[in-house]
Design an enzyme around this catalytic site. Structure first.
Site, PDB file in Angstrom:
ATOM      1  CG  ASP A  86      -7.273  -8.089  -3.773  1.00 12.83           C
ATOM      2  OD1 ASP A  86      -7.263  -8.495  -5.383  1.00 12.83           O
ATOM      3  OD2 ASP A  86      -5.595  -8.182  -3.721  1.00 12.83           O
TER       4      ASP A  86
ATOM      5  CD  GLU B  48      -3.240 -10.945  -0.886  1.00  9.81           C
ATOM      6  OE1 GLU B  48      -3.287  -9.502  -1.043  1.00  9.81           O
ATOM      7  OE2 GLU B  48      -3.123 -11.424   0.007  1.00  9.81           O
TER       8      GLU B  48
ATOM      9  CE  LYS C  97      -4.653 -10.287  -6.468  1.00  9.24           C
ATOM     10  NZ  LYS C  97      -4.071 -10.329  -5.305  1.00  9.24           N
TER      11      LYS C  97
ATOM     12  CE  LYS D 291       0.199  -8.858  -0.058  1.00  4.66           C
ATOM     13  NZ  LYS D 291      -0.682  -9.331   0.711  1.00  4.66           N
TER      14      LYS D 291
ATOM     15  CB  VAL E 212      -7.731  -1.447  -2.035  1.00  2.00           C
ATOM     16  CG1 VAL E 212      -8.943  -0.353  -2.141  1.00  2.00           C
ATOM     17  CG2 VAL E 212      -8.839  -3.145  -1.603  1.00  2.00           C
ATOM     18  CB  THR E 213      -3.459  -0.991  -0.521  1.00  4.32           C
ATOM     19  OG1 THR E 213      -2.545  -1.751  -0.764  1.00  4.32           O
ATOM     20  CG2 THR E 213      -4.457  -1.860   0.157  1.00  4.32           C
TER      21      THR E 213
ATOM     22  CB  CYS F 284      -3.476  -6.508  -4.346  1.00  5.54           C
ATOM     23  SG  CYS F 284      -2.852  -7.011  -3.495  1.00  5.54           S
TER      24      CYS F 284
ATOM     25  CD  GLN G 175      11.897   6.506 -14.320  1.00  5.36           C
ATOM     26  OE1 GLN G 175      13.005   6.272 -14.247  1.00  5.36           O
ATOM     27  NE2 GLN G 175      11.754   5.810 -12.379  1.00  5.36           N
TER      28      GLN G 175
HETATM   29  C1  C5J Z   1      -4.170  -6.118  -1.310  1.00 10.42           C
HETATM   30  C2  C5J Z   1      -3.576  -6.055   0.615  1.00 10.42           C
HETATM   31  N1  C5J Z   1      -5.004  -6.108  -2.074  1.00 10.42           N
HETATM   32  N2  C5J Z   1      -2.944  -5.193   0.845  1.00 10.42           N
HETATM   33  N3  C5J Z   1      -3.389  -7.103  -0.513  1.00 10.42           N
HETATM   34  O1  C5J Z   1      -3.382  -4.969  -1.605  1.00 10.42           O
HETATM   35  O2  C5J Z   1      -2.075  -7.118   1.296  1.00 10.42           O
END
Ligand code: C5J
Length: 233
Positions: free
Chosen positions: A32, A80, A137, A140, A165-166, A170, A210
């Site tokens: 994204d 996205e 997509k 997320k 990102v972020t 996502c 973990q």
């Molecule tokens: C992504 C968002 N790409 N933060 N989307 O992380 O809404």
């Protein structure tokens, strides 16, 4: 004379432990890196975020993208966004909160988070080549309601170098989806960013805690080193 034979495998220095990868079954997955998240006037800013926080990921991703192109590694970009009639946008996503503009509203880069609009596209610095895969997509995670599984199976991919990102939204959602499907995810710390630096840090910690419950965390220099590519100045 320089050895021009490309290495077929490499060991990436990572946390919680180094990981050895076959490059032929590894893809670079860039999540994204769209104008809607990165630039003023897009979806990210309508939610009240400081979009300048994300700029730090561009250069490291650019170096990885160049390395992937130079070595012939499969590159997958995701975006996205939603269809113009919003038929793939759940009301629960569109209606929530009090953004300055909602998904589908007209903004300075076109309709917010809508496929085909300028804001929905990937930033020029990391723009996909025609030969690269672009996954659109609605959610997320990059696996939900997309052809990503088919693409990975077609190319015999078992390992994902994940950036974008972020970090906590996502990137994390995609890594969790990928981990449950059996992919080894190596997340590039300096190739990810968040509007909230503390969420970036915690998002990475959650992945590698973990014993690497969702995957491994490394940085772009370590990947270039494993690929035997010198780090750009
Ligand atoms: C992504 C968002 N790409 N933060 N989307 O992380 O809404």
């Amino acid at each position: 004379m320089l050895n021009s034979v490309k290495p077929t495998q490499g060991v990436i220095s990572a946390e919680p432990e180094p990981i050895k990868l076959d490059w032929a079954s590894t893809a670079l997955l860039i999540i994204d890196m769209q104008r809607d998240f990165m630039e003023p006037g897009g979806f990210g800013e309508t939610l009240g975020n400081d979009v300048s926080q994300l700029a730090r990921a561009v250069k490291p991703i650019g170096a990885l993208l160049k390395a992937a192109r130079d070595t012939g590694m499969l590159v997958i970009h995701t975006r996205e966004g939603h269809l113009p009639d919003l038929s793939d946008a759940p009301p629960a996503k569109v209606e929530r909160g009090a953004p300055s503009l909602r998904i589908g509203d007209p903004g300075p880069m076109g309709r917010i988070l809508i496929r085909g609009e300028a804001g929905h596209d990937i930033i020029p610095e990391l723009y996909p080549l025609d030969s690269e895969v672009v996954i659109d997509k609605p959610g997320k995670g990059a696996f939900y309601a997309t052809e990503l599984t088919d693409v990975l199976e077609k190319y015999g991919i078992e390992n994902l170098l994940v950036c974008g990102v972020t970090t906590e939204v996502c990137v994390n959602t995609t890594v969790r989806e990928a981990n449950d499907r059996g992919y080894r995810c190596v997340v590039i710390s300096d190739g990810c960013a968040s509007y909230f630096p503390e969420f970036h840090e915690m998002g990475l910690k959650m992945i590698k805690a973990q014993g690497g419950i969702f995957g491994w965390v490394t940085d772009s220099a370590a990947v270039l080193e494993a690929l035997k590519i010198s780090t750009p100045a």
